[in-house]
Scaffold this motif. Structure first.
Motif, PDB file in Angstrom:
ATOM      1  N   ASP A 135     -52.128 133.149  40.071  1.00 37.07           N
ATOM      2  CA  ASP A 135     -52.858 132.032  39.875  1.00 37.07           C
ATOM      3  C   ASP A 135     -52.842 131.689  38.419  1.00 37.07           C
ATOM      4  OD1 ASP A 135     -53.554 131.795  42.566  1.00 37.07           O
ATOM      5  OD2 ASP A 135     -55.563 132.606  42.251  1.00 37.07           O
ATOM      6  N   GLU A 136     -52.605 132.726  37.586  1.00 33.58           N
ATOM      7  CA  GLU A 136     -52.655 132.319  36.204  1.00 33.58           C
ATOM      8  C   GLU A 136     -51.105 132.161  35.750  1.00 33.58           C
ATOM      9  OE1 GLU A 136     -54.328 135.562  34.349  1.00 33.58           O
ATOM     10  OE2 GLU A 136     -56.334 135.209  35.067  1.00 33.58           O
ATOM     11  N   GLY A 137     -50.071 131.960  36.722  1.00 36.91           N
ATOM     12  CA  GLY A 137     -48.818 131.585  36.596  1.00 36.91           C
ATOM     13  C   GLY A 137     -47.713 132.909  36.434  1.00 36.91           C
ATOM     14  N   ALA A 138     -47.909 133.926  36.743  1.00 39.65           N
ATOM     15  CA  ALA A 138     -47.262 135.068  36.532  1.00 39.65           C
ATOM     16  C   ALA A 138     -45.892 134.684  37.383  1.00 39.65           C
ATOM     17  CB  ALA A 138     -47.828 136.380  37.113  1.00 39.65           C
ATOM     18  N   GLU A 139     -44.778 135.207  36.798  1.00 43.04           N
ATOM     19  CA  GLU A 139     -43.399 134.952  37.390  1.00 43.04           C
ATOM     20  C   GLU A 139     -42.990 136.307  38.127  1.00 43.04           C
ATOM     21  OE1 GLU A 139     -40.600 132.911  35.114  1.00 43.04           O
ATOM     22  OE2 GLU A 139     -42.142 131.616  34.075  1.00 43.04           O
ATOM     23  N   ILE A 140     -43.718 137.336  37.534  1.00 49.22           N
ATOM     24  CA  ILE A 140     -43.013 138.587  38.165  1.00 49.22           C
ATOM     25  C   ILE A 140     -44.206 139.596  38.219  1.00 49.22           C
ATOM     26  CG2 ILE A 140     -42.052 139.316  36.339  1.00 49.22           C
ATOM     27  CD1 ILE A 140     -39.858 140.751  37.838  1.00 49.22           C
ATOM     28  N   ILE A 141     -44.162 140.452  39.072  1.00 48.50           N
ATOM     29  CA  ILE A 141     -45.497 141.644  38.986  1.00 48.50           C
ATOM     30  C   ILE A 141     -44.996 142.869  38.818  1.00 48.50           C
ATOM     31  CG2 ILE A 141     -47.214 142.710  40.191  1.00 48.50           C
ATOM     32  CD1 ILE A 141     -47.556 140.315  41.912  1.00 48.50           C
ATOM     33  N   LEU A 142     -45.261 143.613  37.617  1.00 51.19           N
ATOM     34  CA  LEU A 142     -45.111 144.929  37.425  1.00 51.19           C
ATOM     35  C   LEU A 142     -46.153 145.965  37.872  1.00 51.19           C
ATOM     36  CD1 LEU A 142     -43.515 144.336  33.520  1.00 51.19           C
ATOM     37  CD2 LEU A 142     -42.350 144.058  35.899  1.00 51.19           C
ATOM     38  N   GLY A 143     -45.859 146.753  38.696  1.00 50.84           N
ATOM     39  CA  GLY A 143     -46.733 147.891  39.463  1.00 50.84           C
ATOM     40  C   GLY A 143     -47.024 147.479  40.703  1.00 50.84           C
ATOM     41  N   PRO A 144     -48.039 147.942  41.377  1.00 50.55           N
ATOM     42  CA  PRO A 144     -48.962 149.162  41.012  1.00 50.55           C
ATOM     43  C   PRO A 144     -48.355 150.117  40.977  1.00 50.55           C
ATOM     44  CG  PRO A 144     -49.406 148.266  43.192  1.00 50.55           C
ATOM     45  CD  PRO A 144     -48.166 147.305  42.811  1.00 50.55           C
ATOM     46  N   LEU A 145     -49.193 151.333  40.748  1.00 43.22           N
ATOM     47  CA  LEU A 145     -48.468 152.660  40.614  1.00 43.22           C
ATOM     48  C   LEU A 145     -48.616 153.367  42.012  1.00 43.22           C
ATOM     49  CD1 LEU A 145     -47.945 155.261  39.178  1.00 43.22           C
ATOM     50  CD2 LEU A 145     -50.172 155.694  38.486  1.00 43.22           C
ATOM     51  N   PHE A 146     -49.750 153.182  42.774  1.00 44.43           N
ATOM     52  CA  PHE A 146     -50.056 153.897  44.050  1.00 44.43           C
ATOM     53  C   PHE A 146     -49.358 153.212  45.164  1.00 44.43           C
ATOM     54  CE2 PHE A 146     -54.283 155.146  42.004  1.00 44.43           C
ATOM     55  CZ  PHE A 146     -53.583 156.417  41.630  1.00 44.43           C
ATOM     56  N   ALA A 147     -48.866 153.967  46.179  1.00 41.69           N
ATOM     57  CA  ALA A 147     -48.021 153.696  47.211  1.00 41.69           C
ATOM     58  C   ALA A 147     -48.605 152.662  48.114  1.00 41.69           C
ATOM     59  CB  ALA A 147     -47.148 154.580  47.874  1.00 41.69           C
ATOM     60  N   GLN A 148     -49.798 152.799  48.254  1.00 42.91           N
ATOM     61  CA  GLN A 148     -50.556 152.230  49.330  1.00 42.91           C
ATOM     62  C   GLN A 148     -51.061 150.810  48.862  1.00 42.91           C
ATOM     63  OE1 GLN A 148     -54.093 155.075  50.126  1.00 42.91           O
ATOM     64  NE2 GLN A 148     -55.424 153.559  49.455  1.00 42.91           N
ATOM     65  N   SER A 149     -51.000 150.823  47.353  1.00 47.34           N
ATOM     66  CA  SER A 149     -51.325 149.578  46.875  1.00 47.34           C
ATOM     67  C   SER A 149     -50.282 148.494  46.889  1.00 47.34           C
ATOM     68  CB  SER A 149     -51.978 149.600  45.451  1.00 47.34           C
ATOM     69  OG  SER A 149     -53.153 150.344  45.490  1.00 47.34           O
ATOM     70  N   VAL A 150     -49.171 148.899  46.930  1.00 42.20           N
ATOM     71  CA  VAL A 150     -47.925 148.184  46.810  1.00 42.20           C
ATOM     72  C   VAL A 150     -47.939 147.111  47.990  1.00 42.20           C
ATOM     73  CG1 VAL A 150     -45.171 148.166  46.567  1.00 42.20           C
ATOM     74  CG2 VAL A 150     -46.699 149.763  45.494  1.00 42.20           C
ATOM     75  N   PRO A 151     -48.073 147.441  49.306  1.00 35.90           N
ATOM     76  CA  PRO A 151     -47.868 146.244  50.253  1.00 35.90           C
ATOM     77  C   PRO A 151     -48.873 145.246  50.070  1.00 35.90           C
ATOM     78  CG  PRO A 151     -47.890 148.480  51.291  1.00 35.90           C
ATOM     79  CD  PRO A 151     -48.018 148.796  49.949  1.00 35.90           C
ATOM     80  N   ALA A 152     -50.073 145.556  49.509  1.00 31.47           N
ATOM     81  CA  ALA A 152     -51.275 144.685  49.199  1.00 31.47           C
ATOM     82  C   ALA A 152     -50.690 143.474  48.255  1.00 31.47           C
ATOM     83  CB  ALA A 152     -52.386 145.375  48.974  1.00 31.47           C
TER      84      ALA A 152
END
Length: 410
Positions: A135-152
């Motif tokens: 919403d703030e305009g990020a063009e790419i996301i780095l992270g997260p660390l935990f596998a179960q958080s990645v699909p979210a």
């Protein structure tokens, strides 16, 4: 030193502030979490297991940290880490955050701004942080660390058509637009099998743990050995009982010229001891392993001396660690280089690749990128391949016997 590699180009990448940074960033030629503040340099063995960072800690997390920013560039990049997670996970996240900000400081005039979000060690927190960042305009996301958080996080990213570069080492959560910048066991297996075949070791006996890590290694080794013209002469999985599988394999070692054991330091030593107790003379066979062998217990084991394993060339991490200590007065965790390389990569792509800077075509450049831990490239399925060195077990630690490659093959 991160940048896209173009085989037909010899153009140097973005300049680095200070001559000592030359090995850290920017050649454009086309990796259970421990305390980050304990002053102890962790070995790679804690971070090559794809399930060491799959789940958040059981302890309750602290209150979420406020979102912050770093840098003033025009290209916004989200960084999502479990900064308020309990115990060592939170300390590890802080070390990775430090490394991300260090990459920003060492890249001369980067045109990026980091939007740093705390996911509180949960999928819900990761999704909320990702939503806030886009919403703030990020063009790419780095992270997260935990596998179960990645699909979210991926769910949010896909609605906006942006990519995710996650730090989990569980390859099952990679996929379209979700790339893993981590130390995957598949790269370890491919490199050590390739090298052992090159020195004439093509009849391999294999022992793997009966767990999820063993499943990943089993698939990789059963594909890699025949691809290199070899054969698997014995294969056993082990659980708490290591003696029975060890006896089975020991009885078949006469037709093998290499023994591959894929597990972490304590377990590898126990399995090697079980093999010796079963009558195997491990000095008469080439021992092979993965990056989990980067462990003091392995180096101290008489049975494993001379064993070979695949891992990043340690020179890159040593240089990185020195700069990190100077800046922060503490040792980085081993995976801090992942956060550094991720930020350095997006800074280089923002400078050189125009409007398509974070597209799948750019991120999956087959020539790959050069980072702190050597070459890496993302595959279309979201996993990665690394250019690894081959290390030999000695009582003084790991000694390189074959350097990491300077370029990828086809």
């Amino acid at each position: 030193m991160v940048g896209p590699q173009h085989p037909k180009s010899s153009v140097s990448g973005p300049p680095i502030s200070g001559a000592t940074r030359r090995s850290a960033l920017g050649l454009l030629l086309g990796t259970p979490l421990l305390s980050a503040c304990a002053g102890v340099q962790q070995s790679l063995s804690q971070f090559s297991n794809p399930f060491s960072s799959s789940s958040p800690p059981a302890q309750p997390a602290g209150p979420p940290q406020q979102a912050t920013t770093a840098g003033t560039g025009g290209v916004k990049v989200a960084v999502i880490l479990p900064l308020s997670a309990a115990g060592n996970a939170g300390l590890a996240a802080q070390s990775m955050r430090n490394a991300a900000e260090m990459a920003l400081a060492e890249f001369q005039n980067p045109n990026i701004q980091l939007l740093i979000k705390d996911d509180n060690g949960s999928p819900q927190g990761a999704q909320a942080g990702a939503q806030q960042a886009v919403d703030e305009g990020a063009e790419i996301i780095l992270g997260p660390l935990f596998a179960q958080s990645v699909p979210a996080v991926a769910q949010v990213a896909r609605t906006r058509g942006i990519s995710v570069i996650a730090f989990s080492t569980d390859s099952s959560i990679a996929g379209r637009g979700v790339y893993l910048l981590s130390f995957l066991p598949e790269s370890d297996v491919n490199r050590i099998v390739e090298y052992s075949a090159s020195i004439g070791k093509r009849s391999v006996a294999v022992l793997v743990p009966d767990n999820a890590y063993g499943n990943v290694v089993e698939a990789a080794v059963k594909a890699a050995v025949p691809r290199r013209g070899g054969r698997i002469v014995a294969f056993e999985r082990y659980g708490a009982d290591r003696a029975t599988p060890a006896r089975t394999v020991a009885q078949q070692l006469g037709s093998a010229d290499a023994l591959f054991i894929a597990d972490d330091g304590d377990a590898v030593v126990s399995v090697a001891d079980a093999m010796t107790a079963a009558g195997a003379n491990l000095r008469n066979i080439q021992m092979l392993g993965t990056g989990l062998w980067d462990n003091p217990r392995v180096y101290a084991s008489a049975a494993l001396q001379g064993g070979l394993y695949a891992a990043p060339d340690p020179a890159g991490f040593r240089a990185f660690s020195g700069r990190y200590r100077t800046k922060y007065g503490a040792e980085p965790i081993r995976t801090a280089t992942l956060a550094y390389d991720a930020v350095a990569l997006v800074a280089a792509l923002a400078r050189t690749q125009g409007g398509q800077r974070f597209s799948s075509d750019v991120l999956t450049n087959p020539s790959g990128f050069a980072g702190i831990d050597g070459l890496f490239r993302f595959r279309a399925d979201g996993t990665n391949e690394r250019g690894l060195a081959v290390m030999k077990v000695t009582q003084g630690g790991g000694a390189a016997v074959a350097g990491s490659p300077k370029s990828f093959g086809a």
